[in-house]
Design an enzyme around this catalytic site. Structure first.
Site, PDB file in Angstrom:
ATOM      1  CG  ASP A 348      -1.726   1.167   1.429  1.00  0.00           C
ATOM      2  OD1 ASP A 348      -2.265   1.632   0.426  1.00  0.00           O
ATOM      3  OD2 ASP A 348      -1.856   1.666   2.561  1.00  0.00           O
ATOM      4  CD  GLU A 452      -5.946  23.786  -0.753  1.00  0.00           C
ATOM      5  OE1 GLU A 452      -6.918  23.709   0.006  1.00  0.00           O
ATOM      6  OE2 GLU A 452      -5.887  24.567  -1.708  1.00  0.00           O
ATOM      7  N   GLY A 631      -5.053   3.269  -3.487  1.00  0.00           N
ATOM      8  CA  GLY A 631      -6.341   3.889  -3.833  1.00  0.00           C
ATOM      9  C   GLY A 631      -6.147   5.308  -4.331  1.00  0.00           C
ATOM     10  NE  ARG A 745      -8.688   7.829  -8.136  1.00  0.00           N
ATOM     11  CZ  ARG A 745      -9.351   8.169  -7.040  1.00  0.00           C
ATOM     12  NH1 ARG A 745      -8.920   7.791  -5.866  1.00  0.00           N
ATOM     13  NH2 ARG A 745     -10.436   8.882  -7.087  1.00  0.00           N
ATOM     14  CG  ASN A 774      -7.102   0.704   2.122  1.00  0.00           C
ATOM     15  OD1 ASN A 774      -6.666   0.742   3.262  1.00  0.00           O
ATOM     16  ND2 ASN A 774      -6.482   1.287   1.134  1.00  0.00           N
ATOM     17  CG  ASP A 775      -3.761  -1.782   2.769  1.00  0.00           C
ATOM     18  OD1 ASP A 775      -3.884  -1.492   1.570  1.00  0.00           O
ATOM     19  OD2 ASP A 775      -3.396  -0.971   3.626  1.00  0.00           O
TER      20      ASP A 775
END
Length: 1104
Positions: A348, A452, A631, A745, A774-775
């Site tokens: 990841d 930002e 992602g 993605r 997500n992994d």
């Protein structure tokens, strides 16, 4: 029962059970049943306890998640409920910075218009904030508990699925239908940010949530050595049957020709007259006697060694992270040796390779760079702990964590340099950051992306402090003076524009446009008078990009009131147009964003985790291919690739696959393949070589290593098409020939599919490493799953086989612990099979001299104790402590890792060499004493060729030969090795003299028939000379072979060991890694924003 079923998946365990049943039949049992049942019970118990311990740790970790508390609306009031008890239809209250417990429909929130902000790092690795908005009709419910308790809406939606970016459903409430989409839903695994509270109704809970649907099934993982041992166990059993058949046929012939004359003298209850039946019984008797070629103790020893290796990893202080107080942890103890065989790493990005912390590092203003530190002679120096940072104490609102080392920048600001002031004014105005003043002087910025935040924080520290905003104004404190600007327009960022602008009016009425964006886009829109400055700034950008920094260019433009008013009309028309609104807006933005004046550029460091670059470089040298599955979007992923030198400008080609149809993807992959093979055809054939040939390659693609370095970057949509049946072969073929592969993605399930694809086509050992939920599916799919206990919760750790705190520990885990585990396990197995074949095959040779009667050579007690007592501890010590080279050399010489990948240290060929060695030793052990004792008288003139003396001589020779052999095989001596080897010989003699003593015979006359034999045999010099001769003949070929091999054809390991011995008295040389700079590939610092900015939200005033 499940554990027993898993244990009987091992062929050997089923085989031992079969043997036990045989030993219970008195007609064929040549050994007592307890010699099998006791060790078998011990094996099952030890393995079951170890597996139960592993499961308990997992269960404990799962309970921590399941027992998290959620505030659920029950009977009209909020009550604490465990996550595991939350069910669809429940209304839940969430507070700021808490995890979402289930997939929820957002009902209302503390923010205006039912907005709430979430971070989805656990789901897709993105840390920028995303906005979700409740339906206007439900947002009116607010925090009113009574009205929320009465909410009786019904949601009809899609069934549970794993699509994270899609949700379709309808809410039926008060006789109305309301359409639902992803923007109205909070998924489990998200974290609520910058929102005091919100209420949601549970749509999916537990295993139905999208997060859990992406988790994949838990698989029982087995190492390649385990699978090989299953095959070898079958082969050995076949070998055993062959020996049994040979000896049974021998018995039938002998019984027919010779034995028939002696049957009358045997103590049989009933005489066996048939020589064929006698052969049949003898077959089973020999199967029992010869079964020790695969002793049960082998499996116990393997489990003990694996457990020992696991503790070495747990106890390794060099893998302990003091900042997080987190040691490395082995969560599955059965996979250690596979850590030494990894060929592909799937990683990841966010939180694994990067810290996801952005820092303002350097800048270029009006052609002058700031950020480097120079000594008194004007030479650039490295920044270290001793470098004095800029003192921002003059600014009470400065962020204390911010550090900058170039003092000339602060001096320019204090001297009132107009361009420097304008530079930081731009940074303080051109953004979509929200500010919150908690206490007096404590400013908190809520940022859409970390970039930002870094830029606004830099402006804040240098005296241009963004204080607050309304839909119409921005208030900035400039060098202690409060200035309010009218915000006339925000020209928002998107992926195509790659820039953002604001138009503001200063207090004195001047209208200005401030713009920041990717330099390639911005330079095209500058006024021609900027040519010289642009050239200079471009050089600075090259320099920043070469250091792996993310760059942005800044520009401004003065507008007249008439020009602005004309343009504003165009903007309003574009905003109100029904068709092609986005196209009209883009055209309006283009109209005003031209002829700008260049101010300079910023350089932001996306902080990699400590040691990532060195780790990746070392693993690449070890021939391990690293694929990044993230992602995040393409620019971000490539930026990080450049930062950690996985991508470099010296690469021959970087293939980018970003197509929308299967045909386009096929075409792009075909072009890449042509380029790869085309290049190699032009070169000499020697440059293309087969990297690894494996048995049964029908499914496997022939892997070829092409000269030159190539990289492949593929996005999620193209990857989904590439993973379809007919394209997957081409994708794997191209990807596996590239040095680096970056998939961006990608969904959690696609990560797992990529891992499965490589496992299927490459037959390679894979490792997946990640830190977020997500992994999980990727971690479960790979042979080895590693969880990083990072910022994104503990979900990945709970599903992993190993866990630690930082990516850099992966280098030590693989190159030291993994390599040593593989080396030790292979050496252990080679020696174990050798010693057992040497021990057992003596019975085979003896069969030809005892009428094939299944008579054992050794005393029965020796057979029982040989593998448990005499020969177990030295081999165990070797399996636990042996090293071919030390840890420093293991890391410095990464190429030492390759034998594991190619499976060179223990394979079928090595196994046959061990058998041949054992066969030779057993031959020497039997025939040298047999020849020496044939027609020989002892020193006292008596005959010494009796069975018992022969048995003692062979047994003693065996113990000494296997002890000398293990001493020759040991590369790294410890006090434990010495104690175990010498101790085993001492214990053998102690037990031998005890069991052959008169005293024990008097107590147990039936069990100890060898009375006084040891004392009688071992007191004769001729017996010792026979033992010495047997030992020398057994080990001399080994010594000769090892000497010639190391001298004439040394491996890299042999060479490093020689070097190690030579250096032992010196300090080990440090392996300094050269700092790599790169050029050309500049990176927009907008890479973290994957969607349109918050511009429209701010100007609409919805969030105020």
């Amino acid at each position: 029962p499940v554990n027993l079923f898993e244990q009987f998946q091992r062929v050997a365990n089923a085989y031992f059970l079969f043997l036990l049943i045989l030993q219970l039949i008195p007609e064929i049992s040549s050994l007592s049943w307890f010699t099998t049942i006791v060790p078998l019970m011990v094996v099952f118990t030890i393995t079951a306890v170890k597996d139960a311990t592993d499961d308990c740790f997992r269960h404990k970790s799962d309970n921590q998640v399941n027992n998290r508390q959620a505030e659920v609306l029950i009977d009209g009031r909020l009550q604490n409920e465990k996550w595991m008890n939350v069910k669809p239809g429940d209304v839940i209250k969430l507070e700021n910075n808490t995890f979402v417990a289930a997939d929820l429909l957002l009902l209302s929130s503390s923010e205006p218009h039912g907005l709430c902000y979430i971070e989805t790092a656990e789901l897709d690795g993105e840390t920028n904030l995303k906005v979700r908005q409740a339906l206007p009709v439900t947002s009116e419910l607010g925090p009113d508990i009574r009205r929320l308790a009465e909410f009786d809406g019904v949601v009809v939606c899609e069934p549970p699925n794993n699509k994270l970016d899609k949700f379709t459903g309808v809410l039926f409430w008060k006789d109305n239908r309301y359409s639902l989409n992803n923007e109205k839903v909070l998924l489990r695994g998200c974290v609520l940010r910058n929102t005091d509270w919100c209420f949601g109704m549970v749509i999916f809970a537990g295993p139905d949530t999208k997060l859990m649907q992406n988790s994949g099934r838990t698989k029982f993982k087995r190492t390649s050595i385990d699978r090989l041992m299953n095959t070898l166990a079958l082969w050995i059993f076949g070998f055993l049957v062959c020996m049994g058949i040979i000896l049974a046929i021998g018995n039938s012939i002998w019984e027919h020709q010779v034995g028939a004359h002696f049957r009358i003298y045997l103590f049989w209850n009933e005489v066996v007259n048939s020589s064929v039946f006698s052969g049949f019984l003898t077959f089973w008797s020999y199967i029992i006697i010869l079964n020790s070629v695969v002793p049960i103790s082998l499996y116990v020893s393997v489990e003990v060694i694996r457990l020992g290796h696991s503790y070495f990893i747990n106890w390794d202080r060099k893998m302990y992270c003091p900042q997080k107080d987190t040691p490395a942890e082995v969560r599955t103890t059965t996979l250690n040796e596979e850590l030494g065989q990894i060929e592909y790493i799937f990683s990841d990005k966010t939180g694994t390779i990067t810290q996801n912390i952005m820092t303002f590092n350097k800048c270029s203003i009006n052609g002058k760079t700031y950020g480097d530190v120079y000594d008194d002679l004007g030479r650039k120096t490295e920044i270290n702990e001793k470098t004095v940072p800029v003192d921002f104490s003059f600014n009470p609102l400065a962020d204390r964590k911010f550090q900058f080392y170039d003092h000339s920048l602060i001096e320019s600001i204090k001297l009132g340099d107009a361009m420097v002031h304008e530079f930081f004014r731009l940074l303080s105005l051109c953004h979509t950051v929200m500010s919150e003043e908690k206490n007096a002087g404590e400013l908190i910025y809520q940022v859409q992306s970390p970039d930002e935040g870094a830029l606004v924080t830099a402006a804040r520290n240098f005296g241009f402090i963004f204080k607050s905003r309304t839909p119409e104004t921005i208030t900035v404190e400039e060098m202690g003076k409060l200035v309010t600007y009218q915000l006339l327009a925000i020209l928002d960022f998107n992926n195509i524009r790659k820039r953002m602008s604001v138009i503001v009016q200063t207090p004195d009425g001047q209208i200005k446009l401030y713009c920041k964006g990717a330099d390639t886009i911005l330079f095209e829109r500058l006024h021609p008078s900027n040519e010289e400055l642009m050239s200079l700034t471009s050089d600075h950008l090259e320099e920043f990009a070469g250091e792996g920094l993310r760059t942005l260019a800044l520009a401004y433009k003065n507008l007249t009131e008439e020009h602005f008013k004309e343009w504003f009309k165009i903007l309003q028309e574009a905003n109100t147009s029904v068709d092609s609104r986005n196209d009209y807006l883009a055209a309006a933005y283009e109209e005003i964003e031209k002829d700008m004046m260049l101010l300079g550029a910023t350089a932001i460091e996306d902080k990699l985790q400590e040691g990532v670059t060195e780790t990746i470089a070392s693993l690449s040298l070890a021939n391990i291919k690293i694929w990044v599955l993230t992602g995040d979007k393409q620019e971000t992923a490539m930026n990080i690739g450049y930062s950690c030198h996985m991508l470099t400008d010296t690469m021959n080609e970087i293939f980018i696959v970003a197509s929308h149809t299967g045909m386009e993807v096929r075409e792009e992959l075909r072009k890449a393949k042509e380029h790869l093979f085309g290049q190699s055809k032009d070169l000499s054939n020697s440059h293309v070589f087969c990297e690894k040939m494996q048995e049964s390659k029908q499914d496997s693609v022939l892997e070829e290593t092409v000269t030159g370095d190539y990289a492949l970057v593929i996005n999620g949509h193209s990857l989904a098409l590439a993973l379809e049946g007919d394209l997957e072969n081409e994708f794997v073929e191209v990807a596996c020939m590239c040095k680096t592969v970056i998939c961006c993605r990608v969904t959690p399930l696609q990560k797992a599919q990529v891992v499965e694809l490589v496992k299927k086509h490459r037959k390679a050992v894979t490792l997946a490493i990640g830190d977020g939920a997500n992994d999980i599916s990727m971690i479960k799919s790979a042979h080895i799953g590693i969880g990083i206990s990072g910022e994104e919760g503990m979900q990945a750790v709970l599903a992993s086989d190993y866990s630690f705190a930082q990516f850099r520990y992966l280098k030590r885990l693989l190159l030291v612990h993994g390599r040593w585990s593989y080396f030790r396990m292979c050496k252990f197995l080679c020696y174990f099979f050798y010693k057992n074949f040497a021990f057992t095959l003596v019975h085979f040779w003896f069969g030809f001299f005892c009428g094939f009667s299944a008579q054992t050579v050794y005393d029965q007690w020796f057979i029982t104790l040989f593998n448990i007592v005499y020969a177990s501890l030295p081999v165990l010590a070797m399996g636990l402590f042996d090293q071919d080279v030390n840890e420093q050399n293991s890391m410095d010489y990464a190429k030492l890792y390759e034998p594991g990948q190619l499976n060179l240290l223990f394979n079928k060929r090595k196994f046959f060499i061990c058998i041949a060695h054992g066969l030779y030793t057993s031959f020497a052990l039997f025939f040298i004493p047999y020849g020496a004792f044939y027609n020989t008288a002892g020193e006292d003139g008596k005959h010494i060729a009796d069975y018992q003396s022969f048995a003692v001589t062979v047994a003693t020779s065996l113990v000494i030969v296997v002890s000398v052999q293990i001493a020759l095989d040991t590369s790294y001596w410890t006090a434990i090795n010495r104690f175990f080897i010498l101790g085993s010989i001492a214990v053998y003699f102690a037990i031998l003299f005890t069991m052959h003593s008169d005293g024990i015979f008097v107590i147990f006359p039936n069990h100890f028939p060898f009375v006084g034999n040891a004392r009688n045999s071992l007191s004769q010099i001729s017996v010792w000379l026979v033992i010495l001769l047997t030992t020398v003949v057994s080990v001399m070929p080994v010594i000769t072979f090892q000497f010639l091999k190391e001298d004439l054809n040394p491996t890299l390991t042999d060479q490093v060991r020689k070097l190690q011995k030579a250096r032992r008295k010196q300090k080990p040389l440090q392996n300094y890694m050269r700092r790599v700079y790169r050029t050309n590939s500049r990176r927009s610092a907008y890479a973290f924003s994957h969607q349109e900015g918050f511009g429209e939200l701010i100007t609409s005033g919805k969030n105020m």
